[in-house]
Design a protein around this motif. Structure first.
Motif, PDB file in Angstrom:
ATOM      1  N   ILE A   5       0.844  -1.200   0.000  1.00 18.04           N
ATOM      2  CA  ILE A   5       0.000   0.000   0.000  1.00 18.04           C
ATOM      3  C   ILE A   5       0.881   1.253   0.000  1.00 18.04           C
ATOM      4  O   ILE A   5       0.622   2.201  -0.745  1.00 18.04           O
ATOM      5  N   LYS A   6       1.922   1.245   0.797  1.00 18.92           N
ATOM      6  CA  LYS A   6       2.834   2.396   0.835  1.00 18.92           C
ATOM      7  C   LYS A   6       3.536   2.598  -0.505  1.00 18.92           C
ATOM      8  O   LYS A   6       3.693   3.733  -0.956  1.00 18.92           O
ATOM      9  N   PHE A   7       3.967   1.498  -1.112  1.00 14.32           N
ATOM     10  CA  PHE A   7       4.599   1.595  -2.434  1.00 14.32           C
ATOM     11  C   PHE A   7       3.624   2.200  -3.436  1.00 14.32           C
ATOM     12  O   PHE A   7       3.981   3.059  -4.232  1.00 14.32           O
ATOM     13  N   ARG A   8       2.386   1.748  -3.402  1.00 15.60           N
ATOM     14  CA  ARG A   8       1.376   2.250  -4.338  1.00 15.60           C
ATOM     15  C   ARG A   8       1.071   3.718  -4.087  1.00 15.60           C
ATOM     16  O   ARG A   8       0.841   4.472  -5.040  1.00 15.60           O
ATOM     17  N   GLU A   9       1.095   4.128  -2.849  1.00 12.92           N
ATOM     18  CA  GLU A   9       0.889   5.545  -2.528  1.00 12.92           C
ATOM     19  C   GLU A   9       2.029   6.391  -3.096  1.00 12.92           C
ATOM     20  O   GLU A   9       1.805   7.489  -3.608  1.00 12.92           O
ATOM     21  N   GLU A  10       3.248   5.865  -3.008  1.00 13.70           N
ATOM     22  CA  GLU A  10       4.400   6.564  -3.590  1.00 13.70           C
ATOM     23  C   GLU A  10       4.251   6.682  -5.103  1.00 13.70           C
ATOM     24  O   GLU A  10       4.520   7.739  -5.686  1.00 13.70           O
ATOM     25  N   ILE A  11       3.831   5.591  -5.735  1.00 14.01           N
ATOM     26  CA  ILE A  11       3.609   5.588  -7.187  1.00 14.01           C
ATOM     27  C   ILE A  11       2.527   6.608  -7.548  1.00 14.01           C
ATOM     28  O   ILE A  11       2.659   7.349  -8.519  1.00 14.01           O
ATOM     29  N   ASP A  12       1.461   6.659  -6.766  1.00  7.28           N
ATOM     30  CA  ASP A  12       0.381   7.621  -7.028  1.00  7.28           C
ATOM     31  C   ASP A  12       0.893   9.055  -6.971  1.00  7.28           C
ATOM     32  O   ASP A  12       0.526   9.895  -7.809  1.00  7.28           O
ATOM     33  N   LYS A  13       1.749   9.356  -6.016  1.00  8.04           N
ATOM     34  CA  LYS A  13       2.328  10.699  -5.915  1.00  8.04           C
ATOM     35  C   LYS A  13       3.190  11.010  -7.138  1.00  8.04           C
ATOM     36  O   LYS A  13       3.125  12.109  -7.694  1.00  8.04           O
ATOM     37  N   ILE A  14       3.987  10.055  -7.547  1.00 13.87           N
ATOM     38  CA  ILE A  14       4.836  10.233  -8.731  1.00 13.87           C
ATOM     39  C   ILE A  14       3.964  10.415  -9.965  1.00 13.87           C
ATOM     40  O   ILE A  14       4.228  11.284 -10.806  1.00 13.87           O
ATOM     41  N   ASP A  15       2.896   9.622 -10.067  1.00 13.30           N
ATOM     42  CA  ASP A  15       1.988   9.747 -11.210  1.00 13.30           C
ATOM     43  C   ASP A  15       1.365  11.144 -11.269  1.00 13.30           C
ATOM     44  O   ASP A  15       1.216  11.717 -12.355  1.00 13.30           O
ATOM     45  N   ASN A  16       1.006  11.697 -10.122  1.00 12.12           N
ATOM     46  CA  ASN A  16       0.459  13.056 -10.099  1.00 12.12           C
ATOM     47  C   ASN A  16       1.471  14.052 -10.657  1.00 12.12           C
ATOM     48  O   ASN A  16       1.116  14.961 -11.422  1.00 12.12           O
ATOM     49  N   GLU A  17       2.725  13.892 -10.288  1.00 11.20           N
ATOM     50  CA  GLU A  17       3.777  14.771 -10.796  1.00 11.20           C
ATOM     51  C   GLU A  17       3.969  14.577 -12.295  1.00 11.20           C
ATOM     52  O   GLU A  17       4.131  15.546 -13.042  1.00 11.20           O
ATOM     53  N   LEU A  18       3.932  13.308 -12.727  1.00 19.55           N
ATOM     54  CA  LEU A  18       4.104  13.020 -14.147  1.00 19.55           C
ATOM     55  C   LEU A  18       2.992  13.641 -14.988  1.00 19.55           C
ATOM     56  O   LEU A  18       3.253  14.184 -16.066  1.00 19.55           O
ATOM     57  N   VAL A  19       1.755  13.574 -14.490  1.00 18.02           N
ATOM     58  CA  VAL A  19       0.632  14.161 -15.232  1.00 18.02           C
ATOM     59  C   VAL A  19       0.837  15.663 -15.386  1.00 18.02           C
ATOM     60  O   VAL A  19       0.676  16.218 -16.483  1.00 18.02           O
ATOM     61  N   ALA A  20       1.205  16.324 -14.310  1.00 21.85           N
ATOM     62  CA  ALA A  20       1.433  17.771 -14.370  1.00 21.85           C
ATOM     63  C   ALA A  20       2.574  18.110 -15.334  1.00 21.85           C
ATOM     64  O   ALA A  20       2.468  19.045 -16.142  1.00 21.85           O
ATOM     65  N   LEU A  21       3.645  17.355 -15.275  1.00 20.23           N
ATOM     66  CA  LEU A  21       4.779  17.592 -16.165  1.00 20.23           C
ATOM     67  C   LEU A  21       4.434  17.272 -17.617  1.00 20.23           C
ATOM     68  O   LEU A  21       4.872  17.966 -18.541  1.00 20.23           O
TER      69      LEU A  21
END
Length: 92
Positions: A5-21
């Motif tokens: 779950i923690k790994f997936r939360e980290e991935i979700d945060k990275i995905d949010n950054e990727l979408v913005a970029l």
């Protein structure tokens, strides 16, 4: 399972950054299309694309990811060209 779950939360945060970029990059691609159109410059620049891929692979700390990063950038560059083509088609 908590660790997953923690790994997936980290991935979700990275995905949010990727979408913005991604949005930011595609916005600049649209501006580039307008510039290229005004200067009669073709969308595709093989030398530039190769340089972008090469310079970003050089930045990798984990060189075992070179092929994956190359694929990632080639996809982004293809999408950028697609966005540029749409801009040019809509300006006709």
């Amino acid at each position: 399972m908590d660790e997953l779950i923690k790994f997936r939360e980290e991935i979700d945060k990275i995905d949010n950054e990727l979408v913005a970029l991604f949005e930011k990059r595609m916005g600049i691609a649209k501006r580039i299309a307008q510039y290229k159109s005004s200067k009669n410059i073709p969308i595709y620049d093989e030398a530039r694309e190769n340089a972008v891929v090469r310079k970003n692979i050089e930045k990798l700390e984990d060189k075992s990811l070179s092929q994956e990063l190359e694929s990632f950038y080639k996809t982004i560059l293809e999408l950028s060209k697609e966005v540029q083509r749409k801009v040019l088609e809509n300006s006709k």
